[in-house]
Design a protein around this motif. Structure first.
Motif, PDB file in Angstrom:
ATOM      1  N   LEU A  67      10.659  -4.524 -25.290  1.00 15.22           N
ATOM      2  CA  LEU A  67       9.383  -4.485 -24.567  1.00 15.22           C
ATOM      3  C   LEU A  67       9.530  -4.454 -23.054  1.00 15.22           C
ATOM      4  O   LEU A  67       8.889  -3.655 -22.376  1.00 15.22           O
ATOM      5  CB  LEU A  67       8.544  -5.702 -24.966  1.00 15.22           C
ATOM      6  N   ILE A 111       2.435  -6.703 -26.081  1.00 14.70           N
ATOM      7  CA  ILE A 111       2.107  -6.388 -27.478  1.00 14.70           C
ATOM      8  C   ILE A 111       0.859  -7.187 -27.816  1.00 14.70           C
ATOM      9  O   ILE A 111       0.788  -8.386 -27.507  1.00 14.70           O
ATOM     10  CB  ILE A 111       3.242  -6.776 -28.438  1.00 14.70           C
ATOM     11  N   LEU A 165       0.523  -1.796 -28.174  1.00 17.01           N
ATOM     12  CA  LEU A 165       1.554  -2.246 -27.238  1.00 17.01           C
ATOM     13  C   LEU A 165       1.725  -1.260 -26.093  1.00 17.01           C
ATOM     14  O   LEU A 165       1.320  -0.105 -26.162  1.00 17.01           O
ATOM     15  CB  LEU A 165       2.886  -2.509 -27.949  1.00 17.01           C
ATOM     16  N   VAL A 213       6.632  -4.558 -35.157  1.00 17.61           N
ATOM     17  CA  VAL A 213       5.463  -5.439 -35.068  1.00 17.61           C
ATOM     18  C   VAL A 213       4.740  -5.493 -36.407  1.00 17.61           C
ATOM     19  O   VAL A 213       4.348  -6.568 -36.889  1.00 17.61           O
ATOM     20  CB  VAL A 213       4.513  -4.957 -33.949  1.00 17.61           C
TER      21      VAL A 213
END
Length: 412
Positions: free
Chosen positions: A171, A178, A192, A262
Motif C-alpha cells: 500500500l 484501503i 483502495l 483484501v
C-alpha cells in the motif's frame, strides 16, 4: 492573476503569452500559489489549446495537483510526478451492512495483516511496508512485468536496485488507503488507493533529474525548475514514455493484487459467503498518455485528475472521514474528458500536524474503524476541501452513480 471570465460555472483565464486556463472551481477555494503555478504552466510553449483545472486543485511540485496538461512535442516529468500511475480501485460485493461483524476491528486487523502497509526504516530493520518473502501471486505478477523492467534497466541501471518486486501488492504511506464502504443501499464495497510504489518513485525522480540536466542552459528561463521538460526526439523522451507506461501498468497491477488480498482477508472474517463484481473500477489519476483532442493527437498529463470519457466509470474519494463517489463521465471536451481525483488538500501536511490534535482526529473519524493517532493527523478530514462542494463544481464533468461512506479505513 489576469482577469477571469465566468461562463457556465467555469472560470476562464486568458493568459498573456500563454494558453487559456479553464477552471471548474466554482465555490471551492484556490490558493494564490496554485494560481501562479497554473500561469507558469500555461506559458510553456508546447501547451496545447488550454489547461483544464479541476475543483480539487492545490499547490504541487512545479505544476498544480488537480490539473490536466495537454502537450505537443514535450512532456514535463515532474508534472506526471513520482507516484506514477497512482490511482484507485473499487468493487462492490454481494454483502450488506448487516452481514458485517458488529465489531469491525477484527476486519481492519485482517486487512492490515493481508496487505503490507506503512514504512519502517533503520539499520537492520525490514521495511514493514514491503514483502520479506513475496507470496506466489506476487511472484507470478512480477514475472509478467519483469521483461519490460529489464529493458528499462539496460539503459538506466540505477533503477535495478529500486524497490520493485518486494513492493508489488503493497500500500505505502501518506494518503494511500484501503477502505470498506457502504453505498446508498447499504451494500458493501471494497476500495483502495495506491500507485507504483518505490520503483515508480525511482523512475520519476530519475527522469525529472534528466530533464533538468538536459535543460541546464535553459533552467534560468523557466519560472520553476520543476517545469523542466523532455522534448520529443530528444535522447531521453522515448525512454521516458516507455518507462512511465511500464510504471503505470505496475500501478494498475499493484492495485488489483491488493484488492484480491483484501477480499480474501474479508472472507476469513465475515461468516457469510459473498462474491464481488467481475469488473472493478481501476483508474489512474497521476499519469500521462497519448489521446486525441480537438482534432490533434497530444500527450495528456493528468496530475491529480481522472479520465471521464462519456460513460466511463471513475472514483472520486473524499477524506478518511467523508464520502466518496463512483462516477460516470459526461465526456466534457473542454475538460479533456477529465474530472477531479479527490477532495484536494486545503493545507499542507505540516500545517495539519501543527493545527490539529489526536482528539480532533478521534472526533472527525468517530464513525470509522481506523487508526486515530499522531502519525495520521496529517490526513485529518479538515485538511481537505469539502467533497460536496468539489462535486458540485464539476457537475458538468460527471454524474454520481454511487455515494460511499467508509466504515473501515486502513492507512500506512
Amino acid at each position: 492573476m489576469p482577469a477571469a471570465v465566468k461562463r457556465e460555472a467555469i472560470e476562464v483565464v486568458q493568459v498573456a503569452n500563454g494558453r487559456p486556463i479553464k477552471m471548474w472551481t466554482d465555490g471551492v477555494p484556490v490558493e494564490a500559489e496554485a494560481r501562479q503555478q497554473l500561469l507558469n504552466t500555461a506559458r510553456l510553449p508546447f501547451i496545447f489549446h488550454h489547461l483544464a483545472v479541476m475543483p480539487d486543485v492545490h499547490l504541487g511540485k512545479g505544476s498544480t495537483i488537480g490539473s490536466v496538461i495537454p502537450t505537443r512535442g514535450a512532456i514535463i516529468p515532474a508534472a506526471v510526478g513520482v507516484d506514477i500511475g497512482c490511482g484507485m480501485i473499487a468493487t462492490r460485493s454481494t454483502l450488506n451492512a448487516s452481514d458485517l461483524p458488529d465489531t469491525l476491528h477484527g476486519l481492519r486487523s485482517a486487512i492490515e495483516r493481508a496487505v503490507p502497509h506503512g514504512r519502517t526504516v533503520g539499520r537492520g530493520k525490514r521495511d514493514q511496508g514491503s514483502w520479506h518473502n513475496p507470496p506466489q501471486a506476487v511472484n507470478a505478477l512480477w514475472a509478467g512485468l519483469l521483461p519490460g523492467f529489464k529493458r528499462i534497466v539496460e539503459k538506466y541501471p540505477r533503477l535495478r536496485d529500486s524497490n520493485h518486486h518486494q513492493h508489488l501488492g503493497t500500500l505505502g504511506t501518506g494518503n494511500h488507503f484501503i477502505e470498506v464502504c457502504l453505498d446508498e443501499a447499504e451494500r458493501v464495497w471494497f476500495m483502495l488507493h495506491s500507485g507504483s510504489r518505490g520503483v515508480g518513485n525511482a523512475i520519476g525522480r530519475s527522469f525529472i533529474a534528466l530533464a533538468q540536466a538536459d535543460m541546464r542552459q535553459h533552467l534560468a528561463n523557466l519560472p520553476d525548475r520543476d517545469l523542466a521538460y523532455l522534448k520529443e526526439g530528444s535522447a531521453h523522451f522515448d525512454d521516458y514514455v516507455e518507462a512511465v507506461g511500464w510504471a503505470q501498468e505496475y500501478a494498475r497491477s499493484n492495485r488489483s493484487l491488493m484488492m484480491a488480498n483484501v477480499i480474501d482477508a474479508a472472507r476469513r472474517v465475515i461468516g457469510k459467503p459473498f462474491s464481488v463484481d467481475a469488473e472493478a473500477v481501476n483508474c489512474h489519476h497521476n499519469y500521462v498518455q497519448k489521446e486525441t483532442h480537438f482534432g490533434s493527437e497530444v500527450f495528456v498529463t493528468r496530475k491529480g485528475a481522472v479520465s471521464a470519457r462519456q460513460g466511463e466509470l471513475g472514483i472520486i474519494p473524499g477524506s478518511m472521514g467523508a464520502k466518496s463517489f463512483i462516477v460516470r463521465g459526461k465526456g466534457n471536451t473542454d475538460s479533456f474528458n477529465s474530472c477531479s481525483h479527490g477532495a484536494g488538500r486545503v493545507m499542507s501536511r505540516n500545517e495539519a500536524r501543527r493545527r490539529f490534535t489526536v482528539a480532533d482526529q478521534e472526533r472527525a473519524t468517530a464513525h470509522v474503524e481506523c487508526r486515530k493517532d499522531q502519525e495520521v493527523i496529517d490526513e485529518i478530514p479538515m485538511a481537505y476541501k469539502d467533497i460536496d462542494a468539489v462535486m458540485h463544481a464539476q457537475r458538468s464533468l460527471v454524474e454520481v452513480v454511487h455515494s460511499l461512506r467508509q466504515v473501515v479505513c486502513v492507512k500506512g
